[in-house]
Design a protein around this motif. Structure first.
Motif, PDB file in Angstrom:
ATOM      1  N   MET A 334       0.831  -1.203   0.000  1.00  0.00           N
ATOM      2  CA  MET A 334       0.000   0.000   0.000  1.00  0.00           C
ATOM      3  C   MET A 334       0.867   1.255   0.000  1.00  0.00           C
ATOM      4  O   MET A 334       1.667   1.458   0.906  1.00  0.00           O
ATOM      5  N   TRP A 335       0.704   2.058  -1.053  1.00  0.00           N
ATOM      6  CA  TRP A 335       1.300   3.381  -1.118  1.00  0.00           C
ATOM      7  C   TRP A 335       0.174   4.380  -0.889  1.00  0.00           C
ATOM      8  O   TRP A 335      -0.853   4.341  -1.587  1.00  0.00           O
ATOM      9  N   ILE A 336       0.341   5.280   0.071  1.00  0.00           N
ATOM     10  CA  ILE A 336      -0.722   6.213   0.437  1.00  0.00           C
ATOM     11  C   ILE A 336      -0.295   7.636   0.110  1.00  0.00           C
ATOM     12  O   ILE A 336       0.820   8.048   0.441  1.00  0.00           O
ATOM     13  N   SER A 337      -1.189   8.367  -0.530  1.00  0.00           N
ATOM     14  CA  SER A 337      -0.927   9.769  -0.844  1.00  0.00           C
ATOM     15  C   SER A 337      -2.115  10.606  -0.385  1.00  0.00           C
ATOM     16  O   SER A 337      -3.205  10.095  -0.140  1.00  0.00           O
ATOM     17  N   GLY A 338      -1.906  11.924  -0.251  1.00  0.00           N
ATOM     18  CA  GLY A 338      -2.998  12.812   0.126  1.00  0.00           C
ATOM     19  C   GLY A 338      -2.670  13.673   1.328  1.00  0.00           C
ATOM     20  O   GLY A 338      -1.534  13.691   1.840  1.00  0.00           O
ATOM     21  N   ALA A 339      -3.684  14.387   1.801  1.00  0.00           N
ATOM     22  CA  ALA A 339      -3.482  15.425   2.817  1.00  0.00           C
ATOM     23  C   ALA A 339      -3.092  14.891   4.181  1.00  0.00           C
ATOM     24  O   ALA A 339      -2.612  15.650   5.027  1.00  0.00           O
ATOM     25  N   GLY A 340      -3.278  13.602   4.415  1.00  0.00           N
ATOM     26  CA  GLY A 340      -2.909  13.047   5.712  1.00  0.00           C
ATOM     27  C   GLY A 340      -1.463  12.622   5.821  1.00  0.00           C
ATOM     28  O   GLY A 340      -0.979  12.350   6.925  1.00  0.00           O
ATOM     29  N   VAL A 341      -0.763  12.543   4.704  1.00  0.00           N
ATOM     30  CA  VAL A 341       0.622  12.083   4.721  1.00  0.00           C
ATOM     31  C   VAL A 341       1.490  13.130   5.415  1.00  0.00           C
ATOM     32  O   VAL A 341       1.523  14.294   5.022  1.00  0.00           O
ATOM     33  N   CYS A 342       2.200  12.704   6.460  1.00  0.00           N
ATOM     34  CA  CYS A 342       2.944  13.656   7.277  1.00  0.00           C
ATOM     35  C   CYS A 342       4.220  14.111   6.584  1.00  0.00           C
ATOM     36  O   CYS A 342       4.603  13.599   5.522  1.00  0.00           O
ATOM     37  N   GLY A 343       4.912  15.058   7.211  1.00  0.00           N
ATOM     38  CA  GLY A 343       6.090  15.654   6.601  1.00  0.00           C
ATOM     39  C   GLY A 343       7.313  14.771   6.599  1.00  0.00           C
ATOM     40  O   GLY A 343       8.288  15.057   5.910  1.00  0.00           O
ATOM     41  N   GLY A 344       7.303  13.702   7.355  1.00  0.00           N
ATOM     42  CA  GLY A 344       8.448  12.810   7.421  1.00  0.00           C
ATOM     43  C   GLY A 344       8.901  12.603   8.842  1.00  0.00           C
ATOM     44  O   GLY A 344       8.138  12.804   9.799  1.00  0.00           O
ATOM     45  N   TYR A 345      10.154  12.195   9.009  1.00  0.00           N
ATOM     46  CA  TYR A 345      10.704  11.873  10.313  1.00  0.00           C
ATOM     47  C   TYR A 345      11.632  12.985  10.794  1.00  0.00           C
ATOM     48  O   TYR A 345      12.437  13.512  10.025  1.00  0.00           O
ATOM     49  N   LEU A 346      11.508  13.312  12.055  1.00  0.00           N
ATOM     50  CA  LEU A 346      12.287  14.387  12.646  1.00  0.00           C
ATOM     51  C   LEU A 346      13.782  14.081  12.565  1.00  0.00           C
ATOM     52  O   LEU A 346      14.250  13.046  13.065  1.00  0.00           O
ATOM     53  N   ARG A 347      14.515  14.971  11.922  1.00  0.00           N
ATOM     54  CA  ARG A 347      15.976  14.873  11.809  1.00  0.00           C
ATOM     55  C   ARG A 347      16.445  13.534  11.234  1.00  0.00           C
ATOM     56  O   ARG A 347      17.524  13.041  11.562  1.00  0.00           O
ATOM     57  N   ARG A 348      15.630  12.938  10.367  1.00  0.00           N
ATOM     58  CA  ARG A 348      15.986  11.665   9.728  1.00  0.00           C
ATOM     59  C   ARG A 348      15.739  11.784   8.225  1.00  0.00           C
ATOM     60  O   ARG A 348      14.892  11.090   7.651  1.00  0.00           O
ATOM     61  N   ASP A 349      16.483  12.663   7.566  1.00  0.00           N
ATOM     62  CA  ASP A 349      16.275  12.906   6.136  1.00  0.00           C
ATOM     63  C   ASP A 349      16.490  11.642   5.309  1.00  0.00           C
ATOM     64  O   ASP A 349      15.803  11.425   4.304  1.00  0.00           O
ATOM     65  N   ASP A 350      17.444  10.801   5.721  1.00  0.00           N
ATOM     66  CA  ASP A 350      17.703   9.577   4.975  1.00  0.00           C
ATOM     67  C   ASP A 350      16.510   8.644   4.996  1.00  0.00           C
ATOM     68  O   ASP A 350      16.076   8.120   3.958  1.00  0.00           O
ATOM     69  N   LEU A 351      15.943   8.445   6.193  1.00  0.00           N
ATOM     70  CA  LEU A 351      14.791   7.553   6.319  1.00  0.00           C
ATOM     71  C   LEU A 351      13.549   8.170   5.685  1.00  0.00           C
ATOM     72  O   LEU A 351      12.726   7.470   5.083  1.00  0.00           O
ATOM     73  N   THR A 352      13.400   9.477   5.794  1.00  0.00           N
ATOM     74  CA  THR A 352      12.276  10.144   5.156  1.00  0.00           C
ATOM     75  C   THR A 352      12.325   9.936   3.642  1.00  0.00           C
ATOM     76  O   THR A 352      11.306   9.622   3.013  1.00  0.00           O
ATOM     77  N   ALA A 353      13.493  10.089   3.056  1.00  0.00           N
ATOM     78  CA  ALA A 353      13.633   9.905   1.610  1.00  0.00           C
ATOM     79  C   ALA A 353      13.343   8.465   1.195  1.00  0.00           C
ATOM     80  O   ALA A 353      12.843   8.206   0.083  1.00  0.00           O
ATOM     81  N   GLU A 354      13.636   7.514   2.077  1.00  0.00           N
ATOM     82  CA  GLU A 354      13.405   6.102   1.772  1.00  0.00           C
ATOM     83  C   GLU A 354      11.927   5.741   1.806  1.00  0.00           C
ATOM     84  O   GLU A 354      11.440   4.990   0.948  1.00  0.00           O
ATOM     85  N   ARG A 355      11.198   6.264   2.796  1.00  0.00           N
ATOM     86  CA  ARG A 355       9.800   5.861   2.991  1.00  0.00           C
ATOM     87  C   ARG A 355       8.781   6.789   2.326  1.00  0.00           C
ATOM     88  O   ARG A 355       7.668   6.369   2.021  1.00  0.00           O
TER      89      ARG A 355
END
Length: 485
Positions: A334-355
């Motif tokens: 499941m790939w989810i898109s839309g207004a509920g998708v959060c900004g990512g992980y705090l101070r974890r740019d690498d993991l944010t880019a991965e997920r």
């Protein structure tokens, strides 16, 4: 349209200031009283140097302090970070340090009891501002903080609340720890519709019989539960002679729904209780799908784990490992898109880019959860694509527990699995390989985990093996582990 959660609450407060907003045991606050306590806390936080955009910790017991603390922090223009008192000190220190938390409500400053601040000038909060950061289990052994904005939560409320017939006469339980994001829905659902938040105290939260008494005494109408916990409540209800309750909605989330228990609970019950199953990771703001469990759904004939359709503010596509959408009827992530998708992980740019990935100009969150789309469009949940599991509502990376075990004195190697028990439900089982000459490895491992892991991540059983069994390809042989129990 409201720009932030506190605006929506204050609008509700203005319409019905004297109605009960929150109750816990013998204490209660009206909407006006809750607003006054929250404003006073906000003024105190500003006086102590909290600035808009800051992260403020919340470490309070189950009480009416919970909504006061959260509202007060938001009115000060800050975002809250839950710090569950039941978590180990080492884990709490990690969260405080990584999030840069300088002030904790419940430790550095109490939630209530501050002088009234009618003249305090509170900062303006924008939809894009952070509302909270909730830390979840991390596969690397390092917890990760999901950054959620007011816009994310407002989008959820606007999309999901119209699916429920709720209003000022409803009483919602605040059952879950604020470290579990279902608590966001439990609190804001009633506070923006004029209902009452019934905070479940610690005694009732851990005793199904006491919790059932609370449901009956408070005439709770909206109950949110993890299926494993609801099973215990349902058993207590049967043992009590199936007394009449006031429930109008029971909403399941956090793990696969137990259709048999749900069906038995409503069988022959007077009244009109509706059962709903909702799915959603923290990264997409509490819930992503909605499914009303009617008689056909409860039968499980065509869908053993029905999670329904995507909520209106989100879109869900099913994709293969290369990110290509799978044909209808086939399993995919499941790939989810839309207004509920959060900004990512705090101070974890690498993991944010991965997920969090962009495909065809659209930003998606890759859930790691598998599903199949059935004829008619409903989704069937199929489990994890990796080794992340959900247990009693909490998302757990088994690799994080394994890492904690390997760091324990006397432990050379470790593996962790989820085991299904007929009487106790699912639980975590640890398998250990001792260092040469080590003694009391189980005791050391248990103590080490208790120092570093929260309660929901602690193994229930420990088995010492001469070696972790491997497949010919060098991976852990899970079937061989199961045979060692």
């Amino acid at each position: 349209m409201q720009d932030c959660l506190t605006d929506w609450f204050l609008e509700t407060c203005a319409r019905q200031p004297e109605r009960t907003a929150v109750v816990c045991r013998e204490e209660s606050l009206t909407y006006a009283g809750l607003a006054a306590e929250a404003r006073a806390l906000a003024a105190e936080l500003l006086r102590r140097g909290v600035a808009p955009g800051d992260l403020v910790g919340v470490r309070v017991a189950r009480s009416i302090d919970v909504p006061v603390a959260i509202l007060g922090i938001m009115l000060a223009g800050a975002a809250y970070v839950p710090l569950d008192p039941g978590y180990p000190a080492e884990r709490l220190r990690f969260i405080v340090d990584e999030a840069g938390i300088g002030l904790v409500v419940g430790e550095d400053v109490p939630a209530r009891g501050h002088p009234a601040a009618p003249d305090a000038v509170l900062p303006r909060v924008a939809a894009s501002d952070r509302a909270y950061v909730i830390y979840t289990s991390g596969s690397s052994g390092r917890p990760k903080g999901c950054v959620v904005t007011h816009h994310n939560v407002l989008s959820l409320l606007r999309a999901a609340l119209p699916l429920f017939d709720v209003g000022p006469d409803d009483r919602w339980t605040q059952f879950h720890s604020i470290n579990f994001d279902v608590s966001v829905w439990e609190m804001w659902g009633p506070l923006v519709t004029g209902g009452t938040v019934v905070v479940v105290d610690a005694d009732a939260a851990y005793d199904p019989e006491l919790f059932l008494d609370l449901l009956l005494d408070r005439r709770v109408t909206v109950l949110l539960q993890v299926p494993a916990v609801f099973r215990l409540v349902a058993e207590a209800h049967v043992e009590a002679g199936r007394p009449r309750h006031a429930l109008r909605y029971v909403v399941f989330a956090g793990e696969a729904v137990d259709l048999e228990t749900a069906a038995a609970f409503v069988a022959g019950q007077p009244g009109d209780v509706r059962l709903v199953n909702m799915y959603g990771p923290t990264e997409t703001t509490v819930y992503a799908t909605f499914k009303l469990l009617d008689e056909e759904a409860l039968s499980g004939r065509t869908n053993r784990s029905p999670i329904g359709h995507a909520l209106g503010h989100l879109s869900i596509t099913l994709r293969d490992a290369d990110g290509v959408e799978v044909p209808a009827g086939e399993a995919g992530e499941m790939w989810i898109s839309g207004a509920g998708v959060c900004g990512g992980y705090l101070r974890r740019d690498d993991l944010t880019a991965e997920r969090f990935v962009t495909s065809d100009g659209v930003r998606h969150y890759r859930t790691g959860d598998l599903a199949r789309r059935l004829p008619g469009g409903d989704l069937e949940f199929l489990g994890r694509a990796d080794r992340q599991v959900k247990l009693r509502g909490f998302r757990i990376e088994l690799a994080e527990i394994e890492g904690a075990l390997r760091r324990c004195d006397g432990v050379r190697d470790a593996a962790v699995e989820v085991v299904s028990g007929r009487e106790v439900g699912d639980y975590l089982a640890a398998y250990l390989v001792a260092e040469e000459g080590a003694t009391d490895v189980v005791g050391r491992a248990r103590a080490g985990c208790e120092r570093t892991l929260p309660p929901h991540m602690l193994p229930a059983t420990y088995t010492v093996l001469p070696a972790i069994p491997l497949t010919p390809s060098g991976k852990v042989d899970r079937s061989a582990l199961a045979a060692r129990r």
